[in-house]
Design a protein around this motif. Structure first.
Motif, short mmCIF file in Angstrom:
data_model
loop_
_atom_site.label_atom_id
_atom_site.label_comp_id
_atom_site.label_asym_id
_atom_site.label_seq_id
_atom_site.Cartn_x
_atom_site.Cartn_y
_atom_site.Cartn_z
N CYS A 120 0.72 12.49 -1.74
CA CYS A 120 0.73 11.16 -2.37
C CYS A 120 -0.26 10.24 -1.67
CB CYS A 120 2.14 10.56 -2.30
SG CYS A 120 3.32 11.32 -3.43
N SER A 121 -0.40 10.41 -0.35
CA SER A 121 -1.39 9.65 0.41
C SER A 121 -2.80 9.99 -0.07
CB SER A 121 -1.24 9.95 1.91
OG SER A 121 -2.31 9.39 2.65
N VAL A 122 -3.04 11.27 -0.31
CA VAL A 122 -4.34 11.70 -0.82
C VAL A 122 -4.60 11.08 -2.19
CG1 VAL A 122 -5.69 13.69 -1.59
CG2 VAL A 122 -4.28 13.86 0.47
N TRP A 123 -3.59 11.08 -3.04
CA TRP A 123 -3.72 10.50 -4.38
C TRP A 123 -4.09 9.02 -4.30
CZ3 TRP A 123 0.14 7.11 -6.64
CH2 TRP A 123 -0.15 6.75 -7.97
N ALA A 124 -3.42 8.27 -3.40
CA ALA A 124 -3.73 6.85 -3.25
C ALA A 124 -5.15 6.65 -2.74
CB ALA A 124 -2.73 6.19 -2.29
N ALA A 125 -5.60 7.54 -1.85
CA ALA A 125 -6.98 7.45 -1.34
C ALA A 125 -7.98 7.69 -2.46
CB ALA A 125 -7.19 8.46 -0.21
N TRP A 126 -7.65 8.59 -3.36
CA TRP A 126 -8.56 8.84 -4.49
C TRP A 126 -8.55 7.68 -5.48
CZ3 TRP A 126 -7.09 14.67 -5.30
CH2 TRP A 126 -7.72 15.43 -4.31
N LEU A 127 -7.45 6.96 -5.57
CA LEU A 127 -7.44 5.74 -6.37
C LEU A 127 -8.39 4.71 -5.77
CD1 LEU A 127 -3.63 5.26 -7.24
CD2 LEU A 127 -5.47 5.99 -8.76
N TRP A 128 -8.43 4.66 -4.43
CA TRP A 128 -9.39 3.77 -3.77
C TRP A 128 -10.82 4.18 -4.11
CZ3 TRP A 128 -13.20 5.16 -0.29
CH2 TRP A 128 -13.95 4.09 0.21
N LYS A 129 -11.08 5.47 -4.13
CA LYS A 129 -12.43 5.95 -4.45
C LYS A 129 -12.84 5.52 -5.85
CE LYS A 129 -13.61 10.16 -3.47
NZ LYS A 129 -13.58 11.63 -3.32
N GLY A 130 -11.87 5.49 -6.76
CA GLY A 130 -12.18 5.13 -8.15
C GLY A 130 -12.28 3.65 -8.38
N HIS A 131 -11.50 2.84 -7.65
CA HIS A 131 -11.41 1.40 -7.92
C HIS A 131 -11.95 0.52 -6.80
CE1 HIS A 131 -8.95 2.22 -11.48
NE2 HIS A 131 -8.27 3.08 -10.75
N LYS A 132 -12.11 1.10 -5.60
CA LYS A 132 -12.60 0.37 -4.42
C LYS A 132 -11.75 -0.86 -4.10
CE LYS A 132 -16.02 3.13 -3.55
NZ LYS A 132 -15.74 4.13 -4.58
N ARG A 133 -10.45 -0.73 -4.25
CA ARG A 133 -9.53 -1.81 -3.88
C ARG A 133 -8.86 -1.43 -2.56
NH1 ARG A 133 -6.53 -3.04 -9.70
NH2 ARG A 133 -8.41 -3.75 -10.81
N ALA A 134 -8.97 -2.34 -1.59
CA ALA A 134 -8.46 -2.05 -0.25
C ALA A 134 -6.97 -1.74 -0.26
CB ALA A 134 -8.75 -3.23 0.68
N ALA A 135 -6.24 -2.28 -1.22
CA ALA A 135 -4.79 -2.05 -1.28
C ALA A 135 -4.47 -0.56 -1.41
CB ALA A 135 -4.20 -2.81 -2.46
N PHE A 136 -5.27 0.17 -2.18
CA PHE A 136 -5.04 1.61 -2.33
C PHE A 136 -5.26 2.32 -1.00
CE2 PHE A 136 -6.28 0.78 -6.90
CZ PHE A 136 -5.01 1.00 -7.41
N LEU A 137 -6.25 1.88 -0.25
CA LEU A 137 -6.54 2.49 1.05
C LEU A 137 -5.39 2.25 2.03
CD1 LEU A 137 -8.96 4.06 2.22
CD2 LEU A 137 -9.78 1.90 3.17
N VAL A 138 -4.86 1.04 2.02
CA VAL A 138 -3.74 0.70 2.90
C VAL A 138 -2.49 1.51 2.52
CG1 VAL A 138 -2.16 -1.15 3.60
CG2 VAL A 138 -4.62 -1.61 3.42
N VAL A 139 -2.23 1.59 1.22
CA VAL A 139 -1.07 2.36 0.75
C VAL A 139 -1.21 3.83 1.16
CG1 VAL A 139 0.08 3.27 -1.31
CG2 VAL A 139 -0.47 0.84 -1.16
N SER A 140 -2.43 4.35 1.05
CA SER A 140 -2.67 5.73 1.46
C SER A 140 -2.35 5.94 2.93
CB SER A 140 -4.13 6.11 1.18
OG SER A 140 -4.42 7.40 1.68
N GLY A 141 -2.82 5.02 3.78
CA GLY A 141 -2.53 5.12 5.20
C GLY A 141 -1.05 5.02 5.50
N ILE A 142 -0.37 4.09 4.83
CA ILE A 142 1.08 3.93 5.03
C ILE A 142 1.83 5.21 4.66
CG2 ILE A 142 3.13 2.73 4.16
CD1 ILE A 142 1.39 0.20 3.96
N LEU A 143 1.45 5.79 3.54
CA LEU A 143 2.11 7.02 3.09
C LEU A 143 1.89 8.16 4.07
CD1 LEU A 143 1.36 6.88 -0.74
CD2 LEU A 143 3.61 6.73 0.35
N MET A 144 0.68 8.24 4.65
CA MET A 144 0.43 9.30 5.62
C MET A 144 1.26 9.08 6.88
SD MET A 144 -0.86 12.16 6.37
CE MET A 144 -2.02 12.42 5.01
N GLY A 145 1.41 7.81 7.30
CA GLY A 145 2.27 7.52 8.44
C GLY A 145 3.70 7.97 8.20
#
Length: 199
Positions: free
Chosen positions: A9-34
Motif C-alpha cells: 500500500c505504501s508503494v501504491w501511494a508512492a506511485w500516486l505521488w509519481k502520477g500527481h506530484k502531490r507531497a501528501a501522497f509521498l507522506v502517506v507512503s512513508g507513514i504506511l511503510m513505517g
C-alpha cells in the motif's frame, strides 16, 4: 502477509505521488511503510526498490538544471522522515516497546513453526513457481527490447533485493518463498498484460 500488504500500500501511494506530484501522497507512503515495519521488519525488502524509484522520478522531473536536481534529494528524504516519524510515533505510544521486542516478533514465527529450515536457499525451492519464472524472464526481455527499464525499475530492484537477501540469509525457511512470490508475480503480471495487449 499483513506487513507486506501494508508495505505494498505504501508503494501504491508512492506511485500516486509519481502520477500527481502531490507531497501528501509521498507522506502517506512513508507513514504506511513505517506502520508496515512495525508489523514486521520483513517489509523492509520493499524499501531499496521504492527509494530508487522515487529518486529517479524526482531526478528526471527536475530536468537538466543541476541546482534544481539537487532539490530532488528532498523527495526520498521526505519519504524517509515520514516513515521514521510514524515508526517511532507508534513505538512511543506503546509502553515497554523496544527494538529487541520488535526483533523477537520478527523471529518468533520461525521459532514456533513446525517447518524445518534449510541451511540456504537453492533454486529447487522455486520448482513450483516455473510459470512465474517464465513470466519474469519474459518481463526482463520486454524491458530490454522496449527499452523500458526505467519505467519498471522498481520491479527490477525488488527482484535483485530479494535474491541478494536470501543468497546471504541463513537459515532459509520455506515461507520466505512469499518474498519471491511477490517479487515475481508483479512483473510476471505486467509481462502477461503487455503480451495480451499486443496480441
Amino acid at each position: 502477509v499483513p506487513a507486506m500488504g501494508v508495505g505494498l500500500c505504501s508503494v501504491w501511494a508512492a506511485w500516486l505521488w509519481k502520477g500527481h506530484k502531490r507531497a501528501a501522497f509521498l507522506v502517506v507512503s512513508g507513514i504506511l511503510m513505517g506502520l508496515a515495519l512495525q508489523i514486521k521488519f520483513t517489509a523492509s525488502i520493499l524499501i531499496p526498490a521504492l527509494l530508487v524509484d522515487l529518486a529517479l522520478e524526482a531526478w528526471e522531473t527536475h530536468g537538466h538544471c543541476t541546482p534544481r536536481r539537487l532539490r530532488s534529494l528532498g523527495t526520498p528524504l521526505m519519504w524517509i522522515i515520514s516513515g521514521a516519524g510514524s515508526f517511532f510515533a507508534l513505538a512511543a505510544s506503546f509502553p515497554g516497546w523496544s527494538l529487541d521486542l520488535l526483533w523477537f516478533s520478527h523471529a518468533a514465527a520461525s521459532a514456533a513453526t513446525s517447518i524445518k529450515p534449510t541451511a540456504s536457499f537453492h533454486l529447487h525451492h522455486l520448482a513450483d513457481g516455473i510459470p512465474m519464472l517464465c513470466g519474469v524472464g519474459f518481463f526482463v526481455a520486454l524491458s530490454i527490447v522496449n527499452r523500458e527499464w526505467k519505467r519498471f525499475l522498481f520491479f527490477h530492484v525488488l527482484l535483485l533485493t530479494v535474491c541478494f537477501i536470501h543468497f546471504w540469509h541463513r537459515p532459509f525457511w520455506d515461507y520466505y518463498l512469499l518474498h519471491f512470490d511477490i517479487a515475481m508475480s508483479l512483473p510476471a503480471g505486467i509481462a502477461m498484460a503487455q503480451f495480451f495487449t499486443a496480441s
